[in-house]
Design an enzyme around this catalytic site. Structure first.
Site, mmCIF file in Angstrom:
data_model
loop_
_atom_site.group_PDB
_atom_site.id
_atom_site.type_symbol
_atom_site.label_atom_id
_atom_site.label_comp_id
_atom_site.label_asym_id
_atom_site.label_seq_id
_atom_site.Cartn_x
_atom_site.Cartn_y
_atom_site.Cartn_z
ATOM 1 N N TYR A 111 0.864 -1.181 0.000
ATOM 2 C CA TYR A 111 0.000 0.000 0.000
ATOM 3 C C TYR A 111 0.901 1.231 0.000
ATOM 4 C CZ TYR A 111 -3.924 2.954 1.621
ATOM 5 O OH TYR A 111 -4.903 3.899 1.745
ATOM 6 N N TYR B 226 -11.880 -4.989 7.296
ATOM 7 C CA TYR B 226 -10.568 -4.587 7.813
ATOM 8 C C TYR B 226 -10.679 -3.429 8.805
ATOM 9 C CZ TYR B 226 -6.100 -2.257 8.120
ATOM 10 O OH TYR B 226 -4.984 -1.646 8.619
ATOM 11 N N HIS B 227 -11.322 -2.353 8.346
ATOM 12 C CA HIS B 227 -11.350 -1.120 9.141
ATOM 13 C C HIS B 227 -12.179 -1.263 10.402
ATOM 14 C CE1 HIS B 227 -10.756 -0.471 4.859
ATOM 15 N NE2 HIS B 227 -9.897 0.457 5.217
ATOM 16 N N LYS C 161 -10.880 17.131 16.604
ATOM 17 C CA LYS C 161 -10.149 16.463 15.523
ATOM 18 C C LYS C 161 -10.008 17.440 14.369
ATOM 19 C CE LYS C 161 -9.449 12.776 14.443
ATOM 20 N NZ LYS C 161 -8.053 12.324 14.482
ATOM 21 N N ASP D 234 -8.126 14.362 8.842
ATOM 22 C CA ASP D 234 -7.793 13.095 9.486
ATOM 23 C C ASP D 234 -9.045 12.362 9.988
ATOM 24 O OD1 ASP D 234 -6.556 11.046 10.844
ATOM 25 O OD2 ASP D 234 -5.977 12.286 12.555
ATOM 26 N N HIS E 179 -8.855 9.352 11.699
ATOM 27 C CA HIS E 179 -8.540 8.443 12.810
ATOM 28 C C HIS E 179 -9.266 8.917 14.057
ATOM 29 C CE1 HIS E 179 -5.075 7.616 10.151
ATOM 30 N NE2 HIS E 179 -5.216 6.389 10.629
HETATM 31 C C1 B12 Z 1 -6.412 2.129 13.500
HETATM 32 C C2 B12 Z 1 -5.728 2.849 12.371
HETATM 33 C C3 B12 Z 1 -6.506 3.203 11.286
HETATM 34 C C4 B12 Z 1 -7.994 2.958 11.230
HETATM 35 C C5 B12 Z 1 -8.711 4.117 11.959
HETATM 36 C C6 B12 Z 1 -10.003 3.744 12.624
HETATM 37 C C7 B12 Z 1 -10.551 4.872 13.426
HETATM 38 N N1 B12 Z 1 -11.827 5.147 13.271
HETATM 39 O O1 B12 Z 1 -9.840 5.502 14.185
HETATM 40 C C8 B12 Z 1 -8.214 2.929 9.708
HETATM 41 C C9 B12 Z 1 -8.005 1.524 9.235
HETATM 42 C C10 B12 Z 1 -9.549 3.437 9.233
HETATM 43 C C11 B12 Z 1 -7.049 3.787 9.232
HETATM 44 C C12 B12 Z 1 -7.034 4.425 8.037
HETATM 45 C C13 B12 Z 1 -5.969 5.182 7.565
HETATM 46 N N2 B12 Z 1 -4.762 5.296 8.132
HETATM 47 CO CO1 B12 Z 1 -4.349 4.587 9.887
HETATM 48 N N3 B12 Z 1 -3.752 3.813 11.463
HETATM 49 C C14 B12 Z 1 -4.341 3.147 12.423
HETATM 50 C C15 B12 Z 1 -3.331 2.646 13.460
HETATM 51 C C16 B12 Z 1 -3.013 1.229 13.114
HETATM 52 C C17 B12 Z 1 -3.766 2.719 14.912
HETATM 53 C C18 B12 Z 1 -4.347 4.049 15.385
HETATM 54 C C19 B12 Z 1 -5.282 3.824 16.555
HETATM 55 O O2 B12 Z 1 -6.479 3.916 16.421
HETATM 56 N N4 B12 Z 1 -4.755 3.461 17.733
HETATM 57 C C20 B12 Z 1 -5.557 3.216 18.923
HETATM 58 C C21 B12 Z 1 -5.833 4.551 19.613
HETATM 59 C C22 B12 Z 1 -6.615 4.344 20.886
HETATM 60 O O3 B12 Z 1 -4.594 5.088 19.903
HETATM 61 P P1 B12 Z 1 -4.148 6.588 19.530
HETATM 62 O O4 B12 Z 1 -5.066 7.229 18.606
HETATM 63 O O5 B12 Z 1 -2.720 6.598 19.230
HETATM 64 O O6 B12 Z 1 -4.409 7.308 20.933
HETATM 65 C C23 B12 Z 1 -3.573 7.143 22.035
HETATM 66 C C24 B12 Z 1 -2.519 8.241 22.139
HETATM 67 O O7 B12 Z 1 -2.005 8.636 20.898
HETATM 68 C C25 B12 Z 1 -3.223 9.334 22.869
HETATM 69 N N5 B12 Z 1 -4.131 10.240 22.149
HETATM 70 C C26 B12 Z 1 -4.636 10.191 20.917
HETATM 71 N N6 B12 Z 1 -5.473 11.214 20.696
HETATM 72 C C27 B12 Z 1 -5.504 11.939 21.815
HETATM 73 C C28 B12 Z 1 -6.191 13.105 22.140
HETATM 74 C C29 B12 Z 1 -6.044 13.652 23.396
HETATM 75 C C30 B12 Z 1 -6.815 14.857 23.764
HETATM 76 C C31 B12 Z 1 -5.181 13.052 24.336
HETATM 77 C C32 B12 Z 1 -5.006 13.642 25.671
HETATM 78 C C33 B12 Z 1 -4.486 11.891 24.019
HETATM 79 C C34 B12 Z 1 -4.657 11.343 22.759
HETATM 80 O O8 B12 Z 1 -4.009 8.633 23.774
HETATM 81 C C35 B12 Z 1 -4.444 7.379 23.233
HETATM 82 C C36 B12 Z 1 -4.326 6.347 24.303
HETATM 83 O O9 B12 Z 1 -3.148 5.672 24.307
HETATM 84 C C37 B12 Z 1 -2.134 3.613 13.180
HETATM 85 C C38 B12 Z 1 -0.772 3.026 13.484
HETATM 86 C C39 B12 Z 1 -0.587 2.739 14.947
HETATM 87 N N7 B12 Z 1 -0.410 1.474 15.296
HETATM 88 O O10 B12 Z 1 -0.655 3.631 15.760
HETATM 89 C C40 B12 Z 1 -2.313 3.913 11.685
HETATM 90 C C41 B12 Z 1 -1.862 5.270 11.117
HETATM 91 C C42 B12 Z 1 -2.219 6.354 12.089
HETATM 92 N N8 B12 Z 1 -2.642 5.395 9.877
HETATM 93 C C43 B12 Z 1 -2.025 5.989 8.946
HETATM 94 C C44 B12 Z 1 -2.574 6.260 7.663
HETATM 95 C C45 B12 Z 1 -1.626 6.869 6.647
HETATM 96 C C46 B12 Z 1 -3.906 5.987 7.342
HETATM 97 C C47 B12 Z 1 -4.608 6.404 6.055
HETATM 98 C C48 B12 Z 1 -4.521 7.900 5.884
HETATM 99 C C49 B12 Z 1 -4.057 5.665 4.835
HETATM 100 C C50 B12 Z 1 -4.518 6.233 3.535
HETATM 101 N N9 B12 Z 1 -3.633 6.800 2.772
HETATM 102 O O11 B12 Z 1 -5.657 6.125 3.201
HETATM 103 C C51 B12 Z 1 -6.056 5.903 6.265
HETATM 104 C C52 B12 Z 1 -7.117 6.978 6.149
HETATM 105 C C53 B12 Z 1 -7.741 7.416 7.407
HETATM 106 C C54 B12 Z 1 -8.348 8.792 7.434
HETATM 107 N N10 B12 Z 1 -9.596 8.983 7.025
HETATM 108 O O12 B12 Z 1 -7.726 9.723 7.852
HETATM 109 C C55 B12 Z 1 -0.623 6.353 9.347
HETATM 110 C C56 B12 Z 1 -0.394 7.836 9.584
HETATM 111 C C57 B12 Z 1 0.982 8.263 9.096
HETATM 112 C C58 B12 Z 1 1.549 9.511 9.648
HETATM 113 N N11 B12 Z 1 1.060 10.107 10.703
HETATM 114 O O13 B12 Z 1 2.528 9.950 9.106
HETATM 115 C C59 B12 Z 1 -0.387 5.414 10.568
HETATM 116 C C60 B12 Z 1 0.586 5.947 11.600
HETATM 117 C C61 B12 Z 1 0.104 4.060 9.995
HETATM 118 C C62 B12 Z 1 1.363 4.174 9.210
HETATM 119 N N12 B12 Z 1 2.499 3.977 9.819
HETATM 120 O O14 B12 Z 1 1.325 4.438 8.039
HETATM 121 N N13 B12 Z 1 -6.069 3.786 10.132
#
Ligand code: B12
Ligand SMILES: Nc1nc2c(ncn2[C@@H]2O[C@H](COP(=O)(O)OP(=O)(O)OP(=O)(O)O)[C@@H](O)[C@H]2O)c(=O)[nH]1
Ligand SMILES: [Mg+2]
Lengths: 320, 662
Positions: free
Chosen positions: B17, B171-172, B534, B538, B540
């Site tokens: 991808y 998947y999603h 948000k 984005d 996510h």
């Molecule tokens: C799940 C996921 C998705 C899901 C999202 C589902 C959803 N509704 O959220 C799906 C499959 C849809 C998706 C799609 C995409 N994704 Co994605 N995704 C991920 C993934 C695997 C996990 C993110 C996640 O949800 N984690 C679980 C949550 C609970 O954790 P979190 O958000 O990090 O939050 C924690 C902390 O960060 C913090 N936090 C977060 N937000 C906030 C806010 C506040 C106020 C506070 C205090 C704390 C806090 O607290 C949380 C608790 O620990 C990451 C990689 C990874 N493993 O992190 C890639 C990732 C974020 N995705 C990525 C990409 C590129 C995409 C796409 C844009 C791909 C594309 N070209 O189409 C698409 C499009 C999405 C869009 N519309 O924007 C990239 C971003 C790259 C970058 N930043 O440079 C990543 C990093 C993967 C990668 N390495 O390529 N994705």
């Protein structure tokens, strides 16, 4: 944090300064003693005495069962009101559970508006413990904002009997139901429910089922001898329909309403609610009961503002 | 039956991808990936392209070329596919709201290569229900969106017969927290909604052909035995659906075909090298049993939770597939689970659960009307998943167990182990799209758009011919989308957070924190109120949703309005709502542009409350964000959300002049 100044906020509202709205809400929601003093000053500053008349804004209650489409409808109403040059404040009272103390306030997300437009103000608050109940701050806020906004909408969740709070506060109450909501029909027929000023069936885009709902509700109203209430069908999804008609119906209701009388009633009800929130049932008993308190309120000067009425009630408990 | 195949199976299609910066740069990347043995293309578009905005649109700011390639018109598509023979390539395009448009650009590019559309093979993802539920790149309301999908199905089944017009995505859903049962049930309910919509657009005798063209895009998590069972269960349900609901009898048409990207949600920022093991095991889930083996696979990279993968990282993942396919004996046997009691039992369990949950969706009026229900259910499942990880019930090696570690040499390079996209690319793209517009025949463009609007507003006409004509006439992605937005209207998907269950019986920490929130609220005069925002395109939402739900559960009042808001919208909400703290979540990599913009907008409105940020924020970006006025930054390694909440309450207390707890 610096204490907000109630008189200054009132002066801004009187001058039509809508940017005072956020601080007005911050003040009336605050429960600290210092804030309560300032909130009283605010309400005195927007009383009929201070304004020289009842506040000019149209206070509209939008109420109905959860998920009926109230907020989405408000999105369309706000758009239409703004297009007509009318300023709008929305006080969305969210029913979400306060089991953990906190609440997720979801209504705002449904209402689209231009963030650069200061003719729109939207504030969400968590509901009081009772379904359809209004927090004292919402009553105060609606009263205050009516001095500076053309329309003040209060969105609450209510079914059946629980709309009394909003009916006391608003100039016009629109009950909003979605197609297939048999409850409302039954409540209307059996007279459990107060007759709304305007009855709105949402989701008209769903077709026949919405038309049928509208027909049934009209019939139910006729069966209890009510012919005045407008029954409208609206759709809030593109292309939205029925919005202009609804606005016309709200305006028509206002035109036929003795607003001054409603406002007097609202102030008295608010005073009683504020008093009860503060002093509880025990406080009411000290006044000789709710009925007695209402009788006393009814005997006061109609222009009397809420803090003075509450003060009067409190004085009576002390003297009692 | 022999326990060996007479002939070794052909391997699945191997993809990566990929896409970033510009069409030309991405084309280079595709060619080098193909040279390394990749057998199909998988195009990642940037968020403006996915949501229908041109690079010079206000809403595209900071997002152009970031997480995928920008394709604004036929010229970009031609550059992207330059030198790649489209009659022989199998291309998967991750595109949904604007799928009809990108397919049109693909057709027009093929034309320019002298390739007829009937020769094209590939897939447009084109699954809008999962965009509402989990992925976030929707543009139009549900009704018109479903119509566009049905139009594409009706068109391709006749004109581009080797094309998969839609990939039903589970998947999603797993990435948004779905359990295996939810993943199956919601994907199948979604398929029903799509097929029912198609049934209204194609003649009855073509339904078998339509059914045969519907493929799936699934997930596989690290519990790889159960995950394999899940795929077998989906195959059973699919066949049953075809026979019973759509009267399909052709055995070939009834086969469950799927492509896969394995689980990324479980890939960690902590000890990121462990992700390689996870990816390998997950790849087994979709290859082990021949009866439910993937047709196409793409794997994430070891640095998934750090940021975008570099070419080398992607190569490593491609090599995993190649070792599995070419070095192991996997492809030499018939189905190895045939007759397995365990597999049969697991499949039975999943089928039972999925059928029950499908019935619930049906009660809600099917997948389109059931979006609110399914979204809330997903948020709730994710809440439970996070609770298990926090409580140590679900072990994640390197995150909540076995956390002592040597320093990882993988992240030592100057690039921090990730790819960063040059932000200057955005300005170039803006200029390029403006040059494109001024170089075309404007009268022809206007006429094409007028025709598009007419067809969109019509009852029964198919959108594809007018869309292809618009692509030929030089229309841009933003213009095509704007025209349809004007006819169809816009939409905001539900957030799902309101109905998430409360973590009432949580830990002692949670209870203590609730008391502290009460105490601070009392001192502040009103309940502690947080806005979770948000900004940008984005989608996510997981992190923001879970932060919002937990904030409520520790006793705060929470304003959360969902994804895709402008800095101005967020700042205005914060002002109106009188919040004590603003929390922003960005994972798409545009934080350096958007976070300072929100802070500026807040301060301009006199909102002087602390701002905290979470998401995928590389270490190197933390200082610049703090310099812009951000109080704290959180990333995936901060998995304990109660801890985050403790910080936030402390921060609010400090700023509000409330004394710290005794
Ligand atoms: C799940 C996921 C998705 C899901 C999202 C589902 C959803 N509704 O959220 C799906 C499959 C849809 C998706 C799609 C995409 N994704 Co994605 N995704 C991920 C993934 C695997 C996990 C993110 C996640 O949800 N984690 C679980 C949550 C609970 O954790 P979190 O958000 O990090 O939050 C924690 C902390 O960060 C913090 N936090 C977060 N937000 C906030 C806010 C506040 C106020 C506070 C205090 C704390 C806090 O607290 C949380 C608790 O620990 C990451 C990689 C990874 N493993 O992190 C890639 C990732 C974020 N995705 C990525 C990409 C590129 C995409 C796409 C844009 C791909 C594309 N070209 O189409 C698409 C499009 C999405 C869009 N519309 O924007 C990239 C971003 C790259 C970058 N930043 O440079 C990543 C990093 C993967 C990668 N390495 O390529 N994705
Ligand atoms: N089809 C259709 N759906 C609508 C319409 N109006 C609202 N909805 C949908 O109905 C659901 C509830 O809408 P809301 O506006 O949040 O309803 P509400 O009455 O404000 O809900 P609460 O505040 O939670 O009580 C959402 O999924 C809306 O998209 C309409 O006119 N037609
Ligand atoms: Mg609402």
């Amino acid at each position: 944090m610096t204490q907000l100044d109630g008189s200054a906020l009132a002066a801004r509202l009187r001058a039509g300064d809508r940017t005072a709205a956020p601080d007005v809400l911050n003040l009336v929601e605050s429960r600290t003693p210092a804030a309560r003093v300032q909130a009283d000053a605010l309400l005195r500053g927007v009383s009929p005495a201070a304004l020289g008349a009842e506040a000019g804004g149209h206070v509209v209650g939008v109420t109905g069962p959860p998920g009926a489409g109230k907020s989405t409808l408000l999105s369309e109403l706000v758009r239409a009101w703004r297009a007509a040059g009318r300023t709008v404040a929305v006080l969305a009272v969210d029913p979400s559970s306060r089991r953990t103390g906190g609440a997720l306030l979801g209504d705002r997300a449904r209402i689209a508006y231009d963030p650069r437009d200061d003719g729109v103000f939207i504030r969400s608050t968590a509901a009081a413990d009772r379904l359809g109940g209004l927090a004292p701050s919402t009553r105060a806020a609606a009263t205050a904002l009516a001095a500076a906004f053309d329309v003040v909408v209060v969105e609450t969740v209510g079914v059946g009997q629980s709309e009394t709070d909003i009916a006391e506060l608003a100039d016009t109450v629109a009950v909003v139901v979605q197609p297939g909501s048999g409850d409302t029909l039954q409540f209307l027929k059996s007279g459990i429910m107060e007759i709304p000023d305007v009855l709105v069936v949402t989701k008209a885009d769903l077709g026949d089922i919405a038309l049928r709902a509208r027909r049934d509700l009209s019939a139910a109203l006729r069966s209890v001898g009510e012919r005045e209430t407008a029954v409208l069908a609206v759709s809030s999804v593109a292309p939205a329909t029925g919005i202009d008609e609804l606005i016309a119906a709200l305006d028509a209701h206002l035109a036929h309403t003795d607003v001054a009388a409603r406002r007097v009633r609202a102030r008295r009800a608010t005073a009683l609610a504020d008093f009860t929130a503060e002093h509880g049932e025990r406080g009411l008993r000290a006044l000789g009961g709710r009925r007695e308190a209402q009788r006393w309120l009814a005997a006061q000067n109609p222009a009397c503002d809420v803090p003075s009425l509450v003060g009067g009630l409190e004085a009576r408990t002390v003297s009692a | 039956m022999s326990h060996r195949l007479p002939e070794r199976d052909k391997p699945w299609m191997m993809r990566t991808y990929a896409g970033h910066s510009t069409a030309a740069k991405s084309n280079e990347l595709y060619r080098s990936n193909l040279a390394k043995g990749q057998t199909g293309l998988s195009i990642a578009f940037d968020l403006p392209t996915q949501t229908g905005y041109d690079p010079d649109d206000e809403l595209a700011r900071g997002e152009v070329g970031k997480v995928g390639v920008p394709v604004a018109h036929a010229g970009d598509m031609a550059a992207l596919l330059d030198g790649i023979p489209l009659d022989r390539m199998n291309t998967s395009m991750t595109i949904n709201a604007t799928a009809a448009w990108l397919l049109a650009l693909y057709v027009v590019t093929a034309e320019s290569q002298g390739v007829e559309q009937a020769q094209l093979s590939g897939t447009t993802q084109n699954d809008i229900i999962k965009e509402f539920l989990a992925r976030g790149t929707y543009a139009f309301p549900p009704g018109p969106s479903m119509r566009l999908i049905a139009d594409m199905i009706a068109y391709t089944v006749e004109e581009i017969p080797k094309w998969n017009p839609i990939n039903i995505c589970s998947y999603h859903l797993q990435e948004a927290g779905a359990t295996p049962v939810q993943e199956i049930a919601y994907a199948m309910s979604n398929a029903i909604a799509v097929l029912d919509a198609a049934r209204e657009r194609v003649p009855a005798d073509r339904m078998s052909a339509v059914f045969a063209r519907i493929s799936f895009f699934v997930n596989a998590g690290v519990r790889f035995v159960e995950e394999h069972a899940k795929l077998r269960a989906m195959a059973v349900l699919w066949e049953q659906l075809g026979r019973e609901r759509y009267g399909v009898t052709d055995e070939k048409a009834l086969r469950f075909r799927y492509g896969v990207q394995v689980n990324s949600l479980g890939l960690t920022e902590s000890q990121p090298e462990n992700n390689v093991q996870r990816i390998v095991l997950e790849a087994l889930a979709v290859t082990l049993g021949r009866d439910a083996r993937a047709r196409a696979i793409q794997l994430p990279a070891w640095n998934e939770a750090l940021g975008l993968p570099r070419p080398w990282d992607q190569q490593w993942s491609l090599r995993i597939q190649q070792v599995l396919a070419f070095e192991t004996d996997l492809l030499e046997y018939p189905d190895i689970f045939e007759g397995s009691k365990v597999m049969e039992g697991l499949v039975g369990e999943l089928l039972e659960g999925a059928r029950a949950e499908m019935a619930v969706v049906a009660e809600h009026g099917g997948a389109v009307k059931g979006v609110d229900y399914m979204k809330a259910a997903l948020v709730d499942s994710h809440r439970e998943r996070i609770r298990r990880i926090e409580d140590g019930e679900q072990i994640v090696v390197g995150l909540n167990r076995f956390t002592e570690s040597e320093a990882s040499p993988l992240v030592e390079g100057v690039d921090g182990g990730i790819m960063t996209v040059d932000p200057a690319g955005e300005a170039q793209q803006i200029e390029a799209v403006r040059a494109w517009r001024s170089g075309r025949d404007q009268a022809a463009t206007d006429a094409a758009l007028a025709e598009l609007a007419r067809v969109a507003a019509s009852e029964g006409e198919n959108i594809m011919p007018a869309t292809i004509a618009a692509a030929r006439a030089g229309v841009t992605t933003g213009e095509w989308s704007r025209t349809l937005r004007e006819v169809f209207g816009e939409f905001r998907a539900p957030t799902g957070v309101g109905d998430a269950a409360a973590s009432l019986n949580g830990s002692a920490d949670l209870a203590a924190l609730r008391d502290e929130v009460d105490r601070v609220s009392e001192a502040l005069g009103r309940r502690l109120k947080i806005l979770v925002g948000k900004p940008g395109l984005d989608g996510h939402s997981n992190g923001a949703e879970q932060i919002a739900v937990r904030a409520r559960d520790v006793g705060m009042d929470v304003v959360y309005e969902g994804i895709r808001l402008t800095p101005e919208q967020i700042a205005t909400s914060a002002l109106h709502e009188g919040v004590h703290v603003v929390g922003l979540s960005i994972l798409s990599g545009s934080h350096l542009e958007l976070i300072p913009a929100v802070v500026t907008q807040l301060r301009e409105r006199g909102v002087d409350v602390p701002v905290v940020v979470g998401g995928i924020i590389p270490d190197a970006d933390v200082q610049p964000l703090k310099a812009a006025g951000v109080a704290a930054v959180y990333t995936p390694k901060d998995f304990d959300i109660t801890r985050i909440m403790q910080d936030i309450v402390r921060l609010v207390a400090e700023r509000g002049g409330v004394s710290t707890a005794a």
